[in-house]
Scaffold this motif. Structure first.
Motif, PDB file in Angstrom:
ATOM      1  N   PRO A  69      35.186  45.420  37.667  1.00 24.68           N
ATOM      2  CA  PRO A  69      34.008  45.378  36.801  1.00 24.68           C
ATOM      3  C   PRO A  69      33.945  44.073  36.022  1.00 24.68           C
ATOM      4  CG  PRO A  69      35.048  47.539  36.656  1.00 24.68           C
ATOM      5  CD  PRO A  69      35.965  46.666  37.469  1.00 24.68           C
ATOM      6  N   ASN A  70      32.824  43.363  36.263  1.00 27.72           N
ATOM      7  CA  ASN A  70      32.571  42.081  35.602  1.00 27.72           C
ATOM      8  C   ASN A  70      33.699  41.044  35.843  1.00 27.72           C
ATOM      9  OD1 ASN A  70      30.059  42.796  34.416  1.00 27.72           O
ATOM     10  ND2 ASN A  70      31.181  43.947  32.814  1.00 27.72           N
ATOM     11  N   PHE A  71      34.295  41.069  37.012  1.00 23.78           N
ATOM     12  CA  PHE A  71      35.335  40.100  37.370  1.00 23.78           C
ATOM     13  C   PHE A  71      35.098  39.622  38.798  1.00 23.78           C
ATOM     14  CE2 PHE A  71      39.458  38.735  38.983  1.00 23.78           C
ATOM     15  CZ  PHE A  71      39.889  37.900  37.964  1.00 23.78           C
ATOM     16  N   CYS A  72      34.929  38.258  38.899  1.00 24.44           N
ATOM     17  CA  CYS A  72      34.624  37.664  40.199  1.00 24.44           C
ATOM     18  C   CYS A  72      35.842  36.916  40.759  1.00 24.44           C
ATOM     19  CB  CYS A  72      33.487  36.661  40.078  1.00 24.44           C
ATOM     20  SG  CYS A  72      31.881  37.435  39.805  1.00 24.44           S
ATOM     21  N   VAL A  73      35.975  36.921  42.058  1.00 23.89           N
ATOM     22  CA  VAL A  73      36.957  36.128  42.805  1.00 23.89           C
ATOM     23  C   VAL A  73      36.157  35.190  43.701  1.00 23.89           C
ATOM     24  CG1 VAL A  73      38.819  36.124  44.494  1.00 23.89           C
ATOM     25  CG2 VAL A  73      38.733  37.903  42.727  1.00 23.89           C
TER      26      VAL A  73
END
Length: 413
Positions: free
Chosen positions: A390-394
């Motif tokens: 949730p609300n974390f991009c790679v």
């Protein structure tokens, strides 16, 4: 010649009174024959009887029912210095000429004595009613003071409820019996007293007894009643036979051999017994007319016996005592008291909250392709990268994060 004329006159008078008599074989009515003149004494036989021409009557005493039964003794009639007395062929007391006196030796048969005694104890049937005095006079301009509770009201005699006017004697009121009281005397409204030689049966009818007859049986040589097959002797009077039901007809009346007529509120079973009747008694038993007692494990709700689940039945239905039934898509948990949703495929990053329906955990959304998978959600999106939490991009290969923490974006290297 004078003697012949006197005898002829007496004969004619006897014939006239005999014609006034009313004989009814179906029952003894309380109506009495009327007379155009003379005084009719309806009382105990006395030493002297006189007709004085006053057109008066005496009621509710012992009397000789001359219109129906013969009395007197012809062998003992006598001539006195005042005239001759006798009883006519019809049993009517003969007209006594002026200044005559008779002293009959009266002999009453048991039936006549019974009728005399029964009628003497009857109520008059006369009641009183107040009406406006003006309704009783022809000239309403001269209205006298009434004898009622107010000067304008007057008290009049009427027949009480259940009584009717005697057709021969207007001032007399007679009780009414619907069936005309066969073989009996109507002594009060719908109340019959049976004649000698008769007894009241269970249908409230006066029937003959031995040696005349025997209801549902035959009279034997010793005047005892022998019952027909399927009947037994009535236990109280032992004068007639009643139907026999085996087993006994409880909550009803035995109206024929092994045939019950159930009381109101009861119904006949296939076995021929009478049982209480209830409109709706599922999961219970009818213990009285219209009253249902619930079976064990059931409780009456709105008049219906409903099963009880002691531990409850959350999101389900109590189908039987302590048996919880879940709707489609739900299943019982280990407690057996709660219905929980059932999903054929386990929910990833969520929980099953309905039939094959997943509810995602916070920060996850339902995958449009895989309905049992909840994927991470990034509110700002994740260009050139992948939202892995949730609300974390790679970032994708060849890209790196750049920018303020929380607003990072993937930019080319």
């Amino acid at each position: 010649m004078a003697s012949f004329t006197k005898v002829l006159l007496i004969f004619c008078c006897c014939t006239f009174y005999a014609a006034q008599a009313q004989i009814k074989t179906s029952g003894i009515k309380t109506h009495y024959p009327g007379h155009s003149s003379g005084s009719l004494l309806l009382g105990n036989a006395t030493e002297e009887h006189h007709f004085n021409g006053s057109d008066s009557y005496a009621y509710n005493r012992n009397f000789i029912p001359a219109e129906t039964y013969r009395g007197g003794d012809w062998s003992n009639h006598e001539v006195t210095n005042t005239g001759e007395h006798y009883l006519g062929n019809s049993g009517v007391v003969g007209l006594v000429l002026p200044h005559t006196t008779f002293r009959p030796h009266i002999v009453l048969d048991p039936t006549a004595e019974f009728i005399n005694k029964t009628r003497s104890a009857m109520a008059s049937g006369v009641c009183y009613k107040e009406v406006p005095t003006s309704s009783l006079v022809s000239d309403d301009r001269r209205i006298p003071v009434g004898n009622g509770t107010t000067p304008a009201m007057s008290k009049i005699q009427i027949c009480c409820d259940g009584y009717e006017r005697n057709p021969h004697v207007y001032k007399r009121c007679d009780p009414i019996c619907k069936d005309d009281c066969p073989n009996g005397i109507c002594t009060a409204p719908n109340t019959c007293v049976c004649m000698p030689g008769h007894v009241r049966n269970y249908d409230d009818k006066c029937i003959s007894t031995c040696p005349i007859g025997c209801g549902n049986g035959i009279c034997e040589s010793d005047n005892e009643c022998k019952c027909k097959p399927g009947y037994t002797i009535e236990p109280v009077n032992r004068k007639f036979c009643i139907p026999k039901c085996e087993p006994a007809c409880q909550h009803g009346t035995c109206v024929g051999p092994n045939k019950c007529d159930c009381f109101e509120g009861f119904r006949l079973t296939a076995a021929g017994a009478c049982e209480p009747k209830c409109d709706n008694c599922e999961n219970g038993h009818c213990t009285a007319p219209g009253f249902c007692s619930c079976n064990t494990g059931y409780l009456k709700v709105a008049g219906i016996c409903e099963p009880v689940c002691a531990l409850g039945c959350n999101k389900g239905r109590c189908a039987a005592p302590d048996v919880c039934e879940c709707p489609n898509g739900f299943e019982l948990d280990r407690s057996g008291a709660n219905c929980v949703p059932h999903c054929e495929l386990p929910c990833l990053n969520g929980v099953c909250d309905g039939a094959n329906t997943c509810a995602c955990n916070p920060g996850y959304i339902l995958d449009e392709q895989q309905k049992n998978v909840c994927k991470p959600h990034c509110a700002q999106g994740c260009p050139n990268g992948y939202c892995t939490q949730p609300n974390f991009c790679v970032c994708k290969p060849g890209y790196i994060k750049s920018g303020i923490k929380g607003r990072q974006t993937c930019v080319p290297v």
